[in-house]
Design a protein around this motif. Structure first.
Motif, PDB file in Angstrom:
ATOM      1  N   ALA A 297       0.821  -1.205   0.000  1.00 23.44           N
ATOM      2  CA  ALA A 297       0.000   0.000   0.000  1.00 23.44           C
ATOM      3  C   ALA A 297       0.860   1.261   0.000  1.00 23.44           C
ATOM      4  O   ALA A 297       0.378   2.338  -0.340  1.00 23.44           O
ATOM      5  N   GLY A 298       2.112   1.128   0.397  1.00 21.18           N
ATOM      6  CA  GLY A 298       3.009   2.267   0.406  1.00 21.18           C
ATOM      7  C   GLY A 298       4.442   1.823   0.634  1.00 21.18           C
ATOM      8  O   GLY A 298       4.684   0.767   1.221  1.00 21.18           O
ATOM      9  N   VAL A 299       5.374   2.621   0.156  1.00 14.74           N
ATOM     10  CA  VAL A 299       6.797   2.333   0.315  1.00 14.74           C
ATOM     11  C   VAL A 299       7.437   3.494   1.064  1.00 14.74           C
ATOM     12  O   VAL A 299       7.311   4.650   0.657  1.00 14.74           O
ATOM     13  N   THR A 300       8.097   3.215   2.148  1.00 11.08           N
ATOM     14  CA  THR A 300       8.740   4.242   2.954  1.00 11.08           C
ATOM     15  C   THR A 300       9.912   4.855   2.201  1.00 11.08           C
ATOM     16  O   THR A 300      10.669   4.150   1.524  1.00 11.08           O
ATOM     17  N   ASP A 301      10.040   6.176   2.324  1.00 13.97           N
ATOM     18  CA  ASP A 301      11.158   6.872   1.674  1.00 13.97           C
ATOM     19  C   ASP A 301      12.489   6.313   2.170  1.00 13.97           C
ATOM     20  O   ASP A 301      12.656   6.013   3.352  1.00 13.97           O
ATOM     21  N   ASP A 302      13.435   6.192   1.244  1.00 10.21           N
ATOM     22  CA  ASP A 302      14.792   5.727   1.562  1.00 10.21           C
ATOM     23  C   ASP A 302      14.801   4.349   2.217  1.00 10.21           C
ATOM     24  O   ASP A 302      15.665   4.032   3.041  1.00 10.21           O
ATOM     25  N   SER A 303      13.843   3.516   1.862  1.00  9.45           N
ATOM     26  CA  SER A 303      13.764   2.170   2.433  1.00  9.45           C
ATOM     27  C   SER A 303      14.450   1.159   1.515  1.00  9.45           C
ATOM     28  O   SER A 303      14.675   1.424   0.332  1.00  9.45           O
ATOM     29  N   PRO A 304      14.778  -0.030   2.037  1.00 10.63           N
ATOM     30  CA  PRO A 304      15.353  -1.082   1.186  1.00 10.63           C
ATOM     31  C   PRO A 304      14.451  -1.446   0.010  1.00 10.63           C
ATOM     32  O   PRO A 304      14.929  -1.670  -1.105  1.00 10.63           O
ATOM     33  N   ALA A 305      13.143  -1.509   0.248  1.00  8.81           N
ATOM     34  CA  ALA A 305      12.207  -1.849  -0.829  1.00  8.81           C
ATOM     35  C   ALA A 305      12.230  -0.793  -1.917  1.00  8.81           C
ATOM     36  O   ALA A 305      12.258  -1.114  -3.120  1.00  8.81           O
ATOM     37  N   GLY A 306      12.207   0.482  -1.501  1.00  9.69           N
ATOM     38  CA  GLY A 306      12.231   1.570  -2.482  1.00  9.69           C
ATOM     39  C   GLY A 306      13.512   1.583  -3.283  1.00  9.69           C
ATOM     40  O   GLY A 306      13.502   1.778  -4.510  1.00  9.69           O
TER      41      GLY A 306
END
Length: 483
Positions: A297-306
């Motif tokens: 539903a969302g991707v955190t900024d500066d995250s591994p997924a992003g």
């Protein structure tokens, strides 16, 4: 002669079956209990009177009647209210078990939470002061250490493989119910994988072995004498056992204990996504044959997924070689994966499978950084009504941001919902912020209306909205009102 041979074969089979049954249903648990009981300890916790603890000034949370933690919270807050500067110290009891001859003891976090003094009582009457090595509220696990004097030999309870425990298997619980001291109860595994909404990694073993107040933190043994769970909670409307108890699985607790011993805290893997369940309706809208996986539903900024390229709208169907059959399995699997490890993550994106290589971060560090992030200032735009959705939308104004606690700059705020619309049926409500339509980002109400109009022209029967609701993000499929 052949008849005699056949008879012998039949008798052998019957004897083997009988032996197997006898193994799974012991005539007595006494030999097992005699061996294991010395490894189980009683824990007494004391908090000094007049001390302002972490819950000072808090009101008792509202929990559903009969929920597993109703009685726990009631008892805890009643005792807090009785406490005062001139009153006696607050004392409570629980259970635990020894996992190392050097003095390591496992119990529940809620048994020792807020303690000034912790004292451990052993089966032979000996008692020792304990220090807190580390604690993990998310799994309700805590690790203690005592210093056994010279000549004192501790009995150790070994970890078992909780994944092999099946419904119907015999189990034995040993603990300190109601402060009575070492008490043994037996029952079976009633269910696996229970989610009682006590934390993000709920995967409880349910048992009908009698568990009462004071059993918390004690071990749940299999018939081989291995710990397959930590008794943690009960479901009861009276506070007494009604045969519905819950234990943290050993395979979930063991790596937590190892991290507490090594670091004094947990270090969990972090992917950096907000996820939700894939319903049948969402699966259809995403072009999937059947619901499975975890919808991003969302991707955190500066995250591994992003950083790896995973986007909102992807459905994670496999993580590090493990199939994700349901959404709630993903957080647990990610958390159990080593920080810094690079793993393959397979996602369903716009009708096809794609694999991304993700180097996991550390959840605890990410939570600390996110808690320090300040909300940005909202900005204004022009309002719009989208009749085909049954919604009245507004840009994010300063007043709306304050009213609904919105902490983002762009999107369309739902201010009114037509009660006869599909949006109302799906639970949209004022304060929700629409940030995507059919996986296309929208920054204001006009863009929402444009995307909905485009969907209507393509004769789509519904649109897929990505909605920000507080800290959560939800995909909601809304049927278009036909004009």
């Amino acid at each position: 002669m052949s008849y005699g041979v056949a008879l012998l074969v039949l008798l052998s089979m019957l004897m083997a079956a009988t032996a197997s049954f006898a193994k799974s249903t012991p005539e007595s648990f006494a030999p097992l209990v005699k061996r294991l009981k010395p490894a189980v300890v009683n824990i007494q916790v004391t908090q000094q009177a007049g001390k302002a603890g972490p819950h000072e000034g808090f009101e008792m949370p509202q929990v559903p009647e009969g929920s597993p933690f109703e009685e726990f919270f009631k008892d805890f807050f009643d005792r807090r209210q009785e406490q005062g500067p001139n009153r006696r110290p607050l004392t409570s009891v629980g259970s635990g078990f020894v996992i190392d001859k050097e003095g390591l003891i496992v119990t529940n976090n809620h048994v020792i939470d807020g303690a000034d003094e912790i004292r451990v009582f052993f089966h032979d009457g000996e008692s020792l002061d304990a220090e807190l090595v580390g604690t993990d509220p998310k799994t309700d696990v805590a690790l203690l250490r005592v210093q056994p004097p010279e000549g004192m030999s501790l009995t150790v309870a070994g970890w078992g493989d909780s994944d092999t425990a099946e419904e119907g298997d015999w189990v034995v619980a040993i603990g300190n119910p109601l402060g009575l001291g070492g008490t043994v109860t037996a029952g079976i595994v009633s269910a696996r994988g229970r989610d009682i909404r006590s934390g993000p990694y709920d995967d409880f073993i349910q048992t009908d072995a009698s568990i009462n107040k004071g059993n918390s933190g004690g071990p749940l043994f299999d018939t081989d004498g291995k710990v397959i769970g930590i008794n943690t909670a009960i479901f009861s409307q009276t506070g007494g056992s009604i045969g519905i108890g819950f234990a943290v699985p050993a395979n979930l607790a063991k790596p937590v204990v190892e991290q507490l011993l090594k670091f004094g805290r947990t270090k969990r893997g972090w992917l950096g996504v907000r996820i939700q369940t894939v319903t049948e309706e969402l699966a259809e809208g995403l072009g999937m044959k059947q619901p499975r996986g975890a919808l991003v539903a969302g991707v955190t900024d500066d995250s591994p997924a992003g950083a790896a390229g995973i986007k909102s709208g992807d459905v994670i169907v496999q993580f590090n070689g493990q199939e994700i059959d349901e959404m709630r399995a993903l957080p647990r699997i990610v958390a159990e994966t080593a920080v810094g490890k690079t793993v393959p993550v397979e996602v369903w994106r716009k009708g096809e499978l794609q694999t991304f290589q993700v180097e996991l971060g550390e959840l605890e560090q990410a939570e600390k950084q996110l808690s320090m992030t300040e909300p940005s200032e909202p900005r204004e735009d022009t309002s719009s009504t989208v009749g085909s959705l049954g919604l009245t939308l507004s840009p994010i104004t300063e007043a709306l941001a304050q009213e609904f606690g919105i902490e983002r700059e762009t999107g369309a705020v739902v201010t009114e919902v037509n009660p006869d619309s599909s949006a109302a049926e799906k639970g949209l409500r004022p304060g929700d912020v629409i940030i995507e339509v059919n996986q296309e980002e929208v920054t204001n109400p006009k863009e929402v209306a444009a995307e909905v109009d485009a969907a209507a022209k393509n004769e789509n029967r519904s649109v897929l909205l990505l909605v920000q609701r507080g800290e959560d993000r939800l995909f909601i499929a809304v049927r278009l009102n036909q004009s």
